[in-house]
Write a protein that holds these residues in place. Structure first.
Motif, PDB file in Angstrom:
ATOM      1  N   GLU C  11       6.069  -2.003  -2.944  1.00 58.32           N
ATOM      2  CA  GLU C  11       6.215  -0.763  -3.684  1.00 58.32           C
ATOM      3  C   GLU C  11       7.552  -0.120  -3.316  1.00 58.32           C
ATOM      4  O   GLU C  11       7.976  -0.129  -2.170  1.00 58.32           O
ATOM      5  CB  GLU C  11       5.034   0.199  -3.427  1.00 58.32           C
ATOM      6  CG  GLU C  11       4.775   0.533  -2.003  1.00 58.32           C
ATOM      7  CD  GLU C  11       3.698  -0.368  -1.408  1.00 58.32           C
ATOM      8  OE1 GLU C  11       2.743   0.175  -0.885  1.00 58.32           O
ATOM      9  OE2 GLU C  11       3.839  -1.611  -1.458  1.00 58.32           O
ATOM     10  N   ALA C  21       3.960   8.505  -0.715  1.00 57.45           N
ATOM     11  CA  ALA C  21       2.949   7.845   0.118  1.00 57.45           C
ATOM     12  C   ALA C  21       1.580   8.459  -0.138  1.00 57.45           C
ATOM     13  O   ALA C  21       0.562   7.760  -0.196  1.00 57.45           O
ATOM     14  CB  ALA C  21       3.318   7.971   1.587  1.00 57.45           C
ATOM     15  N   MET C  22       1.553   9.773  -0.317  1.00 59.77           N
ATOM     16  CA  MET C  22       0.289  10.447  -0.616  1.00 59.77           C
ATOM     17  C   MET C  22      -0.296   9.920  -1.923  1.00 59.77           C
ATOM     18  O   MET C  22      -1.471   9.593  -2.012  1.00 59.77           O
ATOM     19  CB  MET C  22       0.518  11.965  -0.764  1.00 59.77           C
ATOM     20  CG  MET C  22       0.809  12.690   0.518  1.00 59.77           C
ATOM     21  SD  MET C  22      -0.670  12.948   1.508  1.00 59.77           S
ATOM     22  CE  MET C  22      -1.394  14.311   0.624  1.00 59.77           C
ATOM     23  N   ASN C  25      -1.659   6.461  -1.679  1.00 55.83           N
ATOM     24  CA  ASN C  25      -2.884   6.283  -0.902  1.00 55.83           C
ATOM     25  C   ASN C  25      -3.941   7.311  -1.246  1.00 55.83           C
ATOM     26  O   ASN C  25      -4.789   7.637  -0.434  1.00 55.83           O
ATOM     27  CB  ASN C  25      -2.563   6.344   0.588  1.00 55.83           C
ATOM     28  CG  ASN C  25      -1.727   5.157   1.002  1.00 55.83           C
ATOM     29  OD1 ASN C  25      -2.238   4.051   1.065  1.00 55.83           O
ATOM     30  ND2 ASN C  25      -0.448   5.373   1.224  1.00 55.83           N
ATOM     31  N   PRO C  28      -7.845   6.174  -0.466  1.00 56.13           N
ATOM     32  CA  PRO C  28      -8.330   6.279   0.917  1.00 56.13           C
ATOM     33  C   PRO C  28      -8.264   7.694   1.469  1.00 56.13           C
ATOM     34  O   PRO C  28      -9.121   8.070   2.269  1.00 56.13           O
ATOM     35  CB  PRO C  28      -7.414   5.340   1.706  1.00 56.13           C
ATOM     36  CG  PRO C  28      -6.505   4.714   0.758  1.00 56.13           C
ATOM     37  CD  PRO C  28      -6.798   5.172  -0.616  1.00 56.13           C
ATOM     38  N   ILE C  29      -7.270   8.473   1.047  1.00 50.92           N
ATOM     39  CA  ILE C  29      -7.171   9.838   1.572  1.00 50.92           C
ATOM     40  C   ILE C  29      -8.392  10.657   1.139  1.00 50.92           C
ATOM     41  O   ILE C  29      -9.059  11.289   1.958  1.00 50.92           O
ATOM     42  CB  ILE C  29      -5.868  10.518   1.093  1.00 50.92           C
ATOM     43  CG1 ILE C  29      -4.677   9.921   1.849  1.00 50.92           C
ATOM     44  CG2 ILE C  29      -5.932  12.026   1.314  1.00 50.92           C
ATOM     45  CD1 ILE C  29      -3.328  10.373   1.341  1.00 50.92           C
ATOM     46  N   GLY C  32     -11.400   9.449   2.914  1.00 56.05           N
ATOM     47  CA  GLY C  32     -11.386   9.902   4.303  1.00 56.05           C
ATOM     48  C   GLY C  32     -11.890  11.330   4.405  1.00 56.05           C
ATOM     49  O   GLY C  32     -12.701  11.659   5.274  1.00 56.05           O
ATOM     50  N   TRP C 310      -4.674  -4.766   4.929  1.00 53.50           N
ATOM     51  CA  TRP C 310      -4.865  -3.366   5.319  1.00 53.50           C
ATOM     52  C   TRP C 310      -5.892  -2.677   4.459  1.00 53.50           C
ATOM     53  O   TRP C 310      -6.681  -1.859   4.929  1.00 53.50           O
ATOM     54  CB  TRP C 310      -3.529  -2.607   5.289  1.00 53.50           C
ATOM     55  CG  TRP C 310      -2.817  -2.806   6.579  1.00 53.50           C
ATOM     56  CD1 TRP C 310      -1.757  -3.600   6.824  1.00 53.50           C
ATOM     57  CD2 TRP C 310      -3.173  -2.203   7.830  1.00 53.50           C
ATOM     58  NE1 TRP C 310      -1.420  -3.557   8.143  1.00 53.50           N
ATOM     59  CE2 TRP C 310      -2.272  -2.703   8.792  1.00 53.50           C
ATOM     60  CE3 TRP C 310      -4.169  -1.311   8.225  1.00 53.50           C
ATOM     61  CZ2 TRP C 310      -2.342  -2.329  10.139  1.00 53.50           C
ATOM     62  CZ3 TRP C 310      -4.233  -0.940   9.564  1.00 53.50           C
ATOM     63  CH2 TRP C 310      -3.332  -1.443  10.504  1.00 53.50           C
ATOM     64  N   HIS C 311      -5.881  -3.001   3.161  1.00 53.28           N
ATOM     65  CA  HIS C 311      -6.905  -2.440   2.282  1.00 53.28           C
ATOM     66  C   HIS C 311      -8.292  -2.799   2.798  1.00 53.28           C
ATOM     67  O   HIS C 311      -9.189  -1.959   2.828  1.00 53.28           O
ATOM     68  CB  HIS C 311      -6.762  -3.008   0.866  1.00 53.28           C
ATOM     69  CG  HIS C 311      -5.540  -2.529   0.159  1.00 53.28           C
ATOM     70  ND1 HIS C 311      -4.849  -3.319  -0.720  1.00 53.28           N
ATOM     71  CD2 HIS C 311      -4.875  -1.364   0.204  1.00 53.28           C
ATOM     72  CE1 HIS C 311      -3.816  -2.652  -1.190  1.00 53.28           C
ATOM     73  NE2 HIS C 311      -3.810  -1.467  -0.639  1.00 53.28           N
ATOM     74  N   LEU C 314      -9.047  -0.827   6.286  1.00 51.75           N
ATOM     75  CA  LEU C 314      -9.253   0.606   6.068  1.00 51.75           C
ATOM     76  C   LEU C 314     -10.496   0.844   5.212  1.00 51.75           C
ATOM     77  O   LEU C 314     -11.319   1.718   5.496  1.00 51.75           O
ATOM     78  CB  LEU C 314      -8.009   1.197   5.379  1.00 51.75           C
ATOM     79  CG  LEU C 314      -8.037   2.706   5.175  1.00 51.75           C
ATOM     80  CD1 LEU C 314      -8.017   3.424   6.504  1.00 51.75           C
ATOM     81  CD2 LEU C 314      -6.860   3.149   4.318  1.00 51.75           C
ATOM     82  N   ALA C 360      -5.705   4.574 -11.637  1.00 51.61           N
ATOM     83  CA  ALA C 360      -4.974   4.641 -12.893  1.00 51.61           C
ATOM     84  C   ALA C 360      -4.007   5.820 -12.865  1.00 51.61           C
ATOM     85  O   ALA C 360      -2.847   5.707 -13.257  1.00 51.61           O
ATOM     86  CB  ALA C 360      -5.962   4.788 -14.048  1.00 51.61           C
ATOM     87  N   TRP C 361      -4.497   6.938 -12.350  1.00 52.27           N
ATOM     88  CA  TRP C 361      -3.672   8.137 -12.249  1.00 52.27           C
ATOM     89  C   TRP C 361      -2.446   7.852 -11.382  1.00 52.27           C
ATOM     90  O   TRP C 361      -1.337   8.221 -11.694  1.00 52.27           O
ATOM     91  CB  TRP C 361      -4.524   9.254 -11.650  1.00 52.27           C
ATOM     92  CG  TRP C 361      -3.779  10.516 -11.379  1.00 52.27           C
ATOM     93  CD1 TRP C 361      -3.396  11.452 -12.295  1.00 52.27           C
ATOM     94  CD2 TRP C 361      -3.328  10.980 -10.114  1.00 52.27           C
ATOM     95  NE1 TRP C 361      -2.747  12.471 -11.668  1.00 52.27           N
ATOM     96  CE2 TRP C 361      -2.682  12.210 -10.326  1.00 52.27           C
ATOM     97  CE3 TRP C 361      -3.407  10.487  -8.810  1.00 52.27           C
ATOM     98  CZ2 TRP C 361      -2.118  12.955  -9.305  1.00 52.27           C
ATOM     99  CZ3 TRP C 361      -2.854  11.223  -7.777  1.00 52.27           C
ATOM    100  CH2 TRP C 361      -2.206  12.440  -8.036  1.00 52.27           C
TER     101      TRP C 361
END
Lengths: 374, 351, 366
Positions: C11, C21-22, C25, C28-29, C32, C310-311, C314, C360-361
């Motif tokens: 990426e 980065a936000m 991810n 997962p964020i 979490g 990693w996917h 996590l 998708a977003w």
């Protein structure tokens, strides 16, 4: 990117630490019991009896003394969730006994895991599904309807109700459960002894490709076929809870004989199959429910051809198990003594109880109650 | 007889194989068992009509380019809500049956609209999202069944005195009203004229709709999005309409299913219903991109008939061998019927 | 020699790295945050929670990792993993029948499963190639079909035809295997080979070191493989079958290879999973494998087209944490045990739907 993900994991961990201190405060001793009992049941959609049994003991001992959790509806597929729920119960250091009703697959693994951390935990199982020889090695006490003896009693009852043939619905997965398979053999032998035709019929597995609706529809289609072949004086029996409602319905409509459900209780199958109306005052009252069933049976002219046990074995077993757990933890009474169990159980059920140990095991008992014929 | 030849040609090799298998089962039933063939055949027709509208419900979504609507339990849950609400109001008979369709369909339209909005965001992954949306709808509805403010004493849990039962019996409401409407006695069974007529009527209505201007626009949007966009069709709107129609038909489908079945199954009943429904449509010859009314009719009949016929026939045959073979029928059914379907699915379709 | 198609695998870092980065991810964020809320509401003592999460990671990671290859190859949800799980079970049945015990018995079980899953993985791959575009429905029907064969083998033939003689696993009639089999010889062997107990807040935390070493080895192995020529080929097939075909890659062969590898890893993964649970549910354990492993991978941020190690890690961590805390959280928040249970189900399924919508977003933003 990886750093961020690592950070996320750490943030979660920190979050968990910072909020975990809360569970120790609420232990102010004031209630009747100096400890807690954990109960695991299914949800009502799995069968109402066990869940209501747990609600009854909560009403009796208080929600702060009885911790009630449920296992997932598709417990066969979500064993890990079931295990985690038991561990959650054991995580409360005040819980000293856990009752699993019913002992669905995963119970053994859960008990083993808990005993690693808390070797003193008392386990009482209602109706264990897993292998009896192996379950007895983990559970302190197991109580199960006497499936072997029911092999004789059900066929005998059917004969007394006028049956000349006996149809037994099941499927391979159930026939790999020792007690169910042996009960089928016993029924077959006993039917031969009494001069009845015994017919073993395969139904689709409700967890298989057609799902529960497919299995239920099969029952509705197959009962008339069997009656056309063996006549109206045929008794029907199925090993699967989900099939009881269509089976009772079809038997009522076609005028055949129904001696007992897989899990005997006036509330199992009958209300759903017959659309029995239960108003608020009647809810939970076994005698009233039986009376309502009797009304429907009369309406269909099926007197003497429908039967079950007078109380719910699910509720009785949970009440008994809680009583026994208290006796063991508080008074250190040996609850594997048949006399102790029988006393508790007769008090809970109000009817006569027959108790037989399973093949030389001293902590695995088979329970039998009398029948009520409508 | 040319129509018969045309039929076989139209069926293609996949359907041909399954049809042959089915006919083989019927012949076997006549020769080797005491099962009444007429009764078996009648059961096949009842099951076909019972499941037919649910299978039909998949068509608009496929046509609009959304793929196989695995989220059909969403529509089913809406239909269940319609039935339960009218039963609680103690309305019985045809008014209850059609009232449930109208109410369930109405709520289905709303739910379908929201579902379509979600699907719009996950273009390309509609089917996977659909599976999980369906599961979530069933779990969410389960919470509602538990806390629903129902008063009708025939519906509430006998021990708890509140919440809806697992199984509600329709006998005093509208059990088999359509099945028995104009039913023709047929050997030991009957042909469910009303049920089949209703189903075929729905099929006809949908076929008519697909012929209208909006229907052709819908199909165009599903067939080639860019081309449709270029010719001035609002693709998003068409996809939304497709999903709404599918959800509404799902709601109506479960009402039909339940009235024929005689019971309403709440809680986990609808959880896996998408899978046999989708299987029926695919076996009928549909693909992820194209589905016709013919696919629905052929697929439902073939798939449900194989399921209905195979077990009793194998049961009868094996029972002659003695009880040590007790478990063979169900295992044999699993292997044979799924094996045939698998074989059919992996044939290269020749035009 | 045809050139490898150049694929955008990394990426691009945006101008605003934190923000990008936000967005990258977001799944997962959000998950979490949901976990944190659940942990707060459920009030499970912390050491218990950690123990359970660690056990679940050790138990499930291998299985989740085994799903990566077919995703990379564009085959989406791999139902072949159910076949792999069956192979793992067959090998454990063989080991239990012989009453072998110890870590070597577990190793033997893993080894026996390999040729089985190689064969069945190959057959599954052939079937999938015959049913391109219908992989999902074919996989579903295949699972039912395979279940029939499995029942035929172990319910009717085990005993009289298949020489399984051990009374502990056979039904008393001598025909067919028991419904549940206690894995006496192999249970916890790998987990307890080197098991470090760390005292923590009045309880011991247990870490199954060797299981994690095995998982780490698999991670490195996967990483290495995906960077080989064969691995790149799979990626190309996953991006676009036609382009790959034109680029000279054997699409069918690549797809079969992906399914075989996944099936073999799935077989070993299931052996590890079962040995950690300790009892085998003879006729249904294999059905438990697919949906949750897939869900865990998605929650970790993977998509149908892109999944990394990693996917998997996590995702397994987050998904299982939520599963542990959500029933109790639901119960605390809603006040009824069974509503809590349905709440858990609702949340875990709805979250996956939302997750995919968020992807998708994210794609739209990136």
């Amino acid at each position: 990117m990886k750093l961020l993900r690592m950070g996320l994991v750490m943030a979660c961990l920190v979050g968990m630490v910072s909020c975990s201190g809360g569970s120790e405060e609420d232990l102010a001793v004031d209630g009747k019991l100096p400890f807690k009992i954990g109960i695991m049941t299914g949800t009502v959609s799995q069968g109402e009896d066990e869940y209501r049994g747990a609600e009854r003991v909560i009403a009796k001992y208080g929600a702060d003394r009885i911790k009630h959790v449920t296992y997932p509806d598709n417990f066969m597929v979500e064993q890990e969730t079931m295990i985690a729920q038991i561990l959650n119960l054991a995580a409360d250091s005040k819980v000293e006994a856990i009752i699993i009703a019913q002992g669905v697959p995963g119970s053994m693994a859960a008990m083993k895991k808990v005993k690693e951390l808390r070797p003193d935990m008392l386990f009482i199982l209602d109706n264990p599904h897993e292998d009896p020889h192996q379950v007895a090695g983990y559970a302190d006490l197991s109580l199960i309807p006497d499936d072997l003896r029911r092999g004789e009693t059900i066929v005998e009852l059917a004969k007394n109700m006028g049956a000349t043939s006996f149809v037994h619905y099941s499927f391979p997965r159930h026939m790999s459960q020792e007690l169910l398979a042996r009960r089928k053999d016993i029924m077959e032998d006993h039917a031969a002894k009494l001069g009845m035709d015994f017919v073993y019929v395969n139904a689709p597995d409700p967890t298989g490709d057609q799902g529960l609706p497919g299995a239920q529809k099969f029952i509705l289609e197959d009962v008339p076929r069997q009656i056309s072949q063996y006549g109206k004086d045929t008794a029907f029996f199925s090993t699967n809870c989900g099939m009881q409602e269509p089976l009772i319905r079809a038997v009522m409509d076609k005028g055949a004989i129904f001696p007992e459900q897989c899990c005997p209780s006036p509330t199992h199958g009958y209300p759903g199959a017959l659309g029995i109306a239960i108003n608020e005052e009647q809810a939970g009252d076994m005698a009233q429910i039986c009376e309502a069933i009797q009304g429907k049976v009369d309406e269909y002219n099926q007197q003497g051809r429908m039967a079950t046990w007078p109380v719910s074995i699910g509720i009785v077993t949970i009440e008994t198990a809680v009583d026994l757990a208290i006796k063991k933890v508080r008074d250190d009474i040996d609850i594997t003594q048949p006399a102790v169990i029988r006393e508790s159980m007769q008090e809970a059920s109000g009817v006569d109880v027959t108790l037989v140990p399973f093949e030389g095991k001293d902590n695995y008992y088979l329970v039998l109650l009398d029948s009520i014929v409508f | 007889m040319t129509w018969a030849v045309d039929l076989i040609k139209g069926l293609g090799i996949t359907r041909g194989i399954i049809l042959l298998f089915l006919v083989g089962l019927w012949i076997l039933a006549t020769l080797a068992t005491s099962l009444p063939l007429t009764g078996l055949f009648a059961d096949c027709l009842i099951r076909t009509g019972m499941n037919g509208v649910l299978v039909l419900a998949l068509v608009p979504a496929v046509r609009a380019g959304v793929g196989l609507n695995f989220g059909i339990p969403l529509g089913i849950v809406c239909g269940l809500f319609g039935m339960v609400t009218l039963m609680d109001m103690n309305i019985r008979g045809y008014s209850s049956l059609f009232g449930a369709m109208v109410l369930g369909g109405g709520i289905g339209a709303l739910a379908g609209f929201l579902y379509a909005r979600l699907l719009e965001r996950v273009k390309g992954q509609e089917m996977m999202v659909g599976i999980y949306v369906g599961f979530a709808a069933v779990a969410g509805a389960s919470i509602y069944w538990l806390v629903a403010p129902v008063k009708n004493p025939e519906l509430v849990w006998p021990l708890g005195g509140a919440g809806l039962r697992n199984t509600l019996v329709l006998a005093d409401y509208y059990s088999q009203y359509l099945d028995k409407l104009g039913a023709i006695p047929f050997g030991t069974g009957y042909i469910p004229t009303g049920l089949l007529a209703f189903w075929l009527g729905m099929c006809g209505l949908l076929a008519l709709f697909l012929k209208t201007k909006m229907g052709t626009a819908l199909t165009a949007a599903g067939a080639n999005e860019r081309f449709a966009e270029a010719s001035g069709i609002n693709v998003t709107r068409m996809r939304t309409i497709g999903v709404i129609l599918s959800t509404v038909l799902g709601a109506i489908g479960i009402v039909i299913y339940s009235q024929s079945y005689g019971f309403v199954q709440l809680y986990k009943g609808p959880l896996l219903m998408a899978f046999p429904t989708v299987a029926a449509l695919l076996i009928g010859g549909a693909t992820v991109r194209n589905a016709t009314i013919t696919h629905v009719i052929i697929g439902t009949f073939l798939f449900q008939s194989v399921l209905t016929t195979s077990l009793p026939v194998v049961n009868e045959i094996v029972a002659k061998g003695g009880s040590e073979f007790g478990n063979i029928p169900e295992i044999a059914r699993l292997i044979i019927s799924n094996g045939i379907i698998l074989y059919a699915l992996t044939r290269k379709e020749s035009a | 020699m045809a050139a490898e198609p150049v694929l955008p695998l990394v990426e691009e870092p945006g101008t605003n790295r934190v923000k990008s980065a936000m967005v990258q991810n977001i799944v997962p964020i959000l998950f979490g945050l949901l976990c944190l809320t659940g942990v707060l509401a459920a009030q499970i003592p912390f050491p218990f929670l950690i123990n359970e999460v660690v056990t679940r990671l050790a138990r499930n990671l291998f299985l989740v990792l085994s799903l990566i290859i077919p995703v990379v190859a564009g085959m989406g949800l791999n139902f072949g993993i159910v076949i792999g799980a069956m192979c793992g079970q067959i090998s454990l049945i063989i080991v239990e029948n012989a009453e072998w015990a110890g870590i070597d018995a577990l190793l033997i079980a893993a080894l026996i499963s390999l040729p089985l899953s190689l064969l069945f993985g190959f057959l599954t791959g052939l079937l999938m190639n015959q049913a391109k575009g219908r992989e999902m429905i074919t996989g579903m029907i295949l699972a039912f079909f395979a279940n029939g064969i499995y029942q035929l083998l172990f319910l009717l033939m085990a005993g009289p035809l298949i020489p399984l003689r051990n009374e502990k696993i056979l039904l008393p009639t001598g025909v067919g295997l028991r419904n549940t089999i206690d894995l006496v010889g192999t249970k916890h062997q790998l987990d307890e080979l080197v098991r470090v107990g760390v005292p923590f807040m009045g309880l011991k935390l247990f870490f199954p070191i060797i299981t994690f070493v095995v998982i780490a080895l698999l991670c490195f192995g996967l990483r290495w493989y995906l960077n080989t020529r064969s691995g790149h080929g799979l990626r190309a097939v996953g991006q676009d079958m036609h382009v790959a075909e034109i680029a000279g890659i054997h699409v069918n062969r690549s797809r079969i290879r992906a399914i075989i590898l996944s099936t073999m890893l799935g077989g070993i993964g299931h052996v590890i999973w079962l040995h950690s649970i300790g009892t085998m549910n003879t006729y249904q354990s294999h059905e438990q494998v697919g949906p949750y492993a897939i869900a865990a991978l998605l929650v970790g941020g993977a998509t149908v087209a892109r999944a990394t190690i990693w996917h998997a890690i996590l995702g397994t961590f987050l998904f299982h944490t939520l599963f542990i805390v959500s029933p109790l959280a639901g119960q605390t928040l809603l006040g009824s045990a069974q509503i809590g249970e349905y709440f858990r189900e609702f949340v875990s399924y709805a979250v996956i739907g939302v997750t995919l919508a968020l992807h998708a977003w994210k794609t739209a933003r990136a």
